[in-house]
Design a protein around this motif. Structure first.
Motif, PDB file in Angstrom:
ATOM      1  N   SER A  33       0.718  -0.838   0.260  1.00 51.49           N
ATOM      2  CA  SER A  33      -0.158   0.442   0.148  1.00 51.49           C
ATOM      3  C   SER A  33       0.888   1.167  -0.124  1.00 51.49           C
ATOM      4  O   SER A  33       0.231   2.151  -1.168  1.00 51.49           O
ATOM      5  CB  SER A  33      -0.747  -0.592   1.178  1.00 51.49           C
ATOM      6  OG  SER A  33      -0.573   0.262   2.590  1.00 51.49           O
ATOM      7  N   ALA A  34       1.742   0.991   0.433  1.00 50.50           N
ATOM      8  CA  ALA A  34       3.300   1.890   0.998  1.00 50.50           C
ATOM      9  C   ALA A  34       3.249   3.039  -0.854  1.00 50.50           C
ATOM     10  O   ALA A  34       3.580   4.050  -1.430  1.00 50.50           O
ATOM     11  CB  ALA A  34       3.825   1.962   1.547  1.00 50.50           C
ATOM     12  N   ILE A  35       3.428   1.834  -1.451  1.00 47.95           N
ATOM     13  CA  ILE A  35       3.993   1.589  -2.448  1.00 47.95           C
ATOM     14  C   ILE A  35       2.885   2.310  -3.905  1.00 47.95           C
ATOM     15  O   ILE A  35       3.385   3.537  -4.478  1.00 47.95           O
ATOM     16  CB  ILE A  35       4.334   0.552  -3.569  1.00 47.95           C
ATOM     17  CG1 ILE A  35       5.882  -0.172  -3.039  1.00 47.95           C
ATOM     18  CG2 ILE A  35       4.554   0.528  -4.801  1.00 47.95           C
ATOM     19  CD1 ILE A  35       6.557  -1.811  -2.814  1.00 47.95           C
ATOM     20  N   ARG A  50      10.181  -1.136 -11.796  1.00 46.40           N
ATOM     21  CA  ARG A  50      11.912  -1.315 -12.567  1.00 46.40           C
ATOM     22  C   ARG A  50      12.154  -2.603 -13.453  1.00 46.40           C
ATOM     23  O   ARG A  50      12.774  -2.546 -14.002  1.00 46.40           O
ATOM     24  CB  ARG A  50      12.736  -0.524 -12.195  1.00 46.40           C
ATOM     25  CG  ARG A  50      13.036  -1.103 -10.469  1.00 46.40           C
ATOM     26  CD  ARG A  50      13.647   0.139 -10.286  1.00 46.40           C
ATOM     27  NE  ARG A  50      13.569   1.237  -9.839  1.00 46.40           N
ATOM     28  CZ  ARG A  50      13.148   2.807 -10.098  1.00 46.40           C
ATOM     29  NH1 ARG A  50      13.856   2.810 -10.812  1.00 46.40           N
ATOM     30  NH2 ARG A  50      12.040   3.147  -9.621  1.00 46.40           N
ATOM     31  N   HIS A  51      11.757  -3.961 -12.572  1.00 44.24           N
ATOM     32  CA  HIS A  51      12.380  -5.461 -12.966  1.00 44.24           C
ATOM     33  C   HIS A  51      11.701  -6.311 -13.730  1.00 44.24           C
ATOM     34  O   HIS A  51      12.257  -6.968 -13.907  1.00 44.24           O
ATOM     35  CB  HIS A  51      12.765  -5.237 -11.721  1.00 44.24           C
ATOM     36  CG  HIS A  51      13.599  -5.337 -10.078  1.00 44.24           C
ATOM     37  ND1 HIS A  51      14.758  -4.919 -10.952  1.00 44.24           N
ATOM     38  CD2 HIS A  51      13.036  -4.780  -8.400  1.00 44.24           C
ATOM     39  CE1 HIS A  51      15.408  -3.924  -9.656  1.00 44.24           C
ATOM     40  NE2 HIS A  51      14.284  -4.311  -8.678  1.00 44.24           N
ATOM     41  N   HIS A  52      10.574  -5.577 -14.128  1.00 36.58           N
ATOM     42  CA  HIS A  52       9.483  -6.033 -14.614  1.00 36.58           C
ATOM     43  C   HIS A  52      10.405  -6.016 -15.822  1.00 36.58           C
ATOM     44  O   HIS A  52      10.447  -4.965 -16.771  1.00 36.58           O
ATOM     45  CB  HIS A  52       8.343  -5.684 -14.889  1.00 36.58           C
ATOM     46  CG  HIS A  52       7.245  -6.021 -15.712  1.00 36.58           C
ATOM     47  ND1 HIS A  52       7.012  -7.465 -15.475  1.00 36.58           N
ATOM     48  CD2 HIS A  52       6.978  -5.752 -16.849  1.00 36.58           C
ATOM     49  CE1 HIS A  52       5.873  -7.337 -16.497  1.00 36.58           C
ATOM     50  NE2 HIS A  52       5.963  -6.708 -17.016  1.00 36.58           N
ATOM     51  N   ARG A  53      10.152  -7.618 -17.129  1.00 34.82           N
ATOM     52  CA  ARG A  53      10.566  -7.817 -18.486  1.00 34.82           C
ATOM     53  C   ARG A  53       8.763  -7.898 -19.176  1.00 34.82           C
ATOM     54  O   ARG A  53       8.738  -8.723 -18.404  1.00 34.82           O
ATOM     55  CB  ARG A  53      11.608  -8.415 -18.951  1.00 34.82           C
ATOM     56  CG  ARG A  53      12.774  -7.597 -18.122  1.00 34.82           C
ATOM     57  CD  ARG A  53      13.372  -6.883 -18.917  1.00 34.82           C
ATOM     58  NE  ARG A  53      14.440  -5.843 -18.206  1.00 34.82           N
ATOM     59  CZ  ARG A  53      14.457  -4.752 -17.381  1.00 34.82           C
ATOM     60  NH1 ARG A  53      13.211  -4.226 -16.735  1.00 34.82           N
ATOM     61  NH2 ARG A  53      15.760  -4.429 -16.276  1.00 34.82           N
ATOM     62  N   LEU A  63      12.506   7.138  -1.784  1.00 34.39           N
ATOM     63  CA  LEU A  63      11.815   6.638  -0.516  1.00 34.39           C
ATOM     64  C   LEU A  63      11.882   7.481   0.192  1.00 34.39           C
ATOM     65  O   LEU A  63      11.403   9.066   0.159  1.00 34.39           O
ATOM     66  CB  LEU A  63      13.223   6.352   0.608  1.00 34.39           C
ATOM     67  CG  LEU A  63      13.668   4.942   0.438  1.00 34.39           C
ATOM     68  CD1 LEU A  63      14.739   4.994   1.845  1.00 34.39           C
ATOM     69  CD2 LEU A  63      12.850   3.385   0.590  1.00 34.39           C
ATOM     70  N   PRO A  64       9.923   7.971   0.804  1.00 45.59           N
ATOM     71  CA  PRO A  64       8.997   8.453   2.069  1.00 45.59           C
ATOM     72  C   PRO A  64      10.371   8.815   3.059  1.00 45.59           C
ATOM     73  O   PRO A  64      11.186   7.758   3.003  1.00 45.59           O
ATOM     74  CB  PRO A  64       8.155   7.762   1.988  1.00 45.59           C
ATOM     75  CG  PRO A  64       8.653   6.282   1.499  1.00 45.59           C
ATOM     76  CD  PRO A  64       9.150   6.543   1.052  1.00 45.59           C
ATOM     77  N   TYR A 120      10.574  -0.167  -2.206  1.00 42.34           N
ATOM     78  CA  TYR A 120       9.605   0.226  -2.520  1.00 42.34           C
ATOM     79  C   TYR A 120      10.618   1.124  -3.633  1.00 42.34           C
ATOM     80  O   TYR A 120       9.822   1.164  -4.471  1.00 42.34           O
ATOM     81  CB  TYR A 120       9.740   1.416  -1.258  1.00 42.34           C
ATOM     82  CG  TYR A 120       8.821   2.303  -1.527  1.00 42.34           C
ATOM     83  CD1 TYR A 120       7.140   3.015  -1.076  1.00 42.34           C
ATOM     84  CD2 TYR A 120       9.497   3.388  -2.113  1.00 42.34           C
ATOM     85  CE1 TYR A 120       6.710   3.876  -1.055  1.00 42.34           C
ATOM     86  CE2 TYR A 120       8.976   4.828  -2.701  1.00 42.34           C
ATOM     87  CZ  TYR A 120       7.749   5.283  -2.028  1.00 42.34           C
ATOM     88  OH  TYR A 120       6.812   6.389  -2.067  1.00 42.34           O
ATOM     89  N   LEU A 121      11.401   0.434  -3.054  1.00 38.82           N
ATOM     90  CA  LEU A 121      12.746   1.044  -4.022  1.00 38.82           C
ATOM     91  C   LEU A 121      12.915   0.758  -5.610  1.00 38.82           C
ATOM     92  O   LEU A 121      12.693   0.811  -6.652  1.00 38.82           O
ATOM     93  CB  LEU A 121      14.380   1.494  -3.538  1.00 38.82           C
ATOM     94  CG  LEU A 121      14.627   2.387  -2.530  1.00 38.82           C
ATOM     95  CD1 LEU A 121      16.317   2.475  -2.451  1.00 38.82           C
ATOM     96  CD2 LEU A 121      13.669   3.966  -3.011  1.00 38.82           C
TER      97      LEU A 121
END
Length: 278
Positions: free
Chosen positions: A29-31, A226-229, A85-86, A78-79
């Motif tokens: 949820s934070a993301i 960002r790691h999604h391909r 980061l928050p 999160y990253l």
């Protein structure tokens, strides 16, 4: 669906303010909240992570429910979706009142300890941090294993000025402002959909809107990591002709005739053959 709707509504109306999450677990949820952060706004999250709990009951709860939660795990998750980061408060949620300015937040999500005493304090911290039109979301307010959250949530409604906006299966959305305007917009939105159930009740002087998704209702789009391909499209291959001299598989009709000959009584089989010969 509701989580996203409330945040998007605030942004479309030009409501500005900070974001606060009390209790982050692994960061899902934070993301999601982080994608609604706009320029000039601050975003603070608070969790005990691997620090020592402030009391024995909270320590037992953390050891049982969150044994693998660490600040490093949260930050790595999160990253994977955000560049920065928050602001992370590492420690009990009692830190929040001293770290988050009063009347600074437009949206507060509370999903920390399930113990009554802690939830009571978290609701008070949310009330102090929220702007007049701000929204608080209380997670697990009705689960059978979290009676402390239920008691603290409804006590806040009856005795501490919290006004329910709506209920979902697991979350109570509320405000210390007049809930009527946002409720009317919510009712119009839900009545225009066919993928969720809606009911409206009156209880203790409060209008209670209940929204529940129907089976098959799509979840809000979650931005890819960002790691999604993306999977590469499968290569198209030309159909191959049978090799010379190879026998083609028997047609389906031939197989059906053989099965019929094996299973049907002889008199029926002979009648079918005579009919075909005509």
């Amino acid at each position: 669906m509701l989580f996203d709707w409330f945040l998007t509504r605030q942004e479309s109306r030009g409501v500005r303010g900070d974001l606060l999450e009390i209790g982050v677990y692994m960061g899902k949820s934070a993301i999601f909240l982080g994608h609604h952060l706009r320029d000039g706004e601050d975003y603070t999250v608070c969790d005990l992570f691997e620090d020592e709990a402030p009391d024995g009951a909270n320590k037992a709860e953390s050891n049982k429910s969150y044994p693998t939660l660490t600040k490093q795990v949260f930050e790595r998750n999160y990253l994977s979706f955000h560049d920065a980061l928050p602001r992370v408060l590492r420690g009990p949620s009692s830190l929040v009142p001293d770290e988050v300015p009063p009347k600074s937040c437009r949206f507060v999500h509370v999903d920390a300890s399930h113990l009554y005493e802690h939830v009571y304090g978290d609701i008070g911290a949310a009330r102090d941090a929220l702007l007049p039109e701000g929204v608080v979301v209380l997670d697990d307010f009705r689960s059978e294993h979290t009676p402390g959250v239920s008691i603290a949530a409804w006590e806040a409604v009856l005795n501490r000025g919290l006004r329910p906006i709506c209920l979902s299966t697991q979350k109570l959305y509320g405000t210390w402002d007049d809930p009527a305007p946002v409720q009317e917009e919510l009712l119009a939105m839900v009545r225009g959909r066919d993928d969720c159930h809606l009911s409206v009740q009156e209880a203790a002087g409060h209008r209670i809107i209940r929204v529940k998704s129907k089976k098959g209702m799509p979840a809000p789009a979650f931005p890819p990591s960002r790691h999604h391909r993306a999977p590469e499209p499968a290569a198209r291959t030309a159909p191959q002709s049978p090799a010379a001299g190879s026998r083609r598989p028997p047609a389906a009709s031939s197989r059906a005739r053989r099965i019929a000959a094996d299973l049907l009584p002889p008199v029926v089989t002979r009648a079918v053959r005579r009919g075909r010969a005509r």
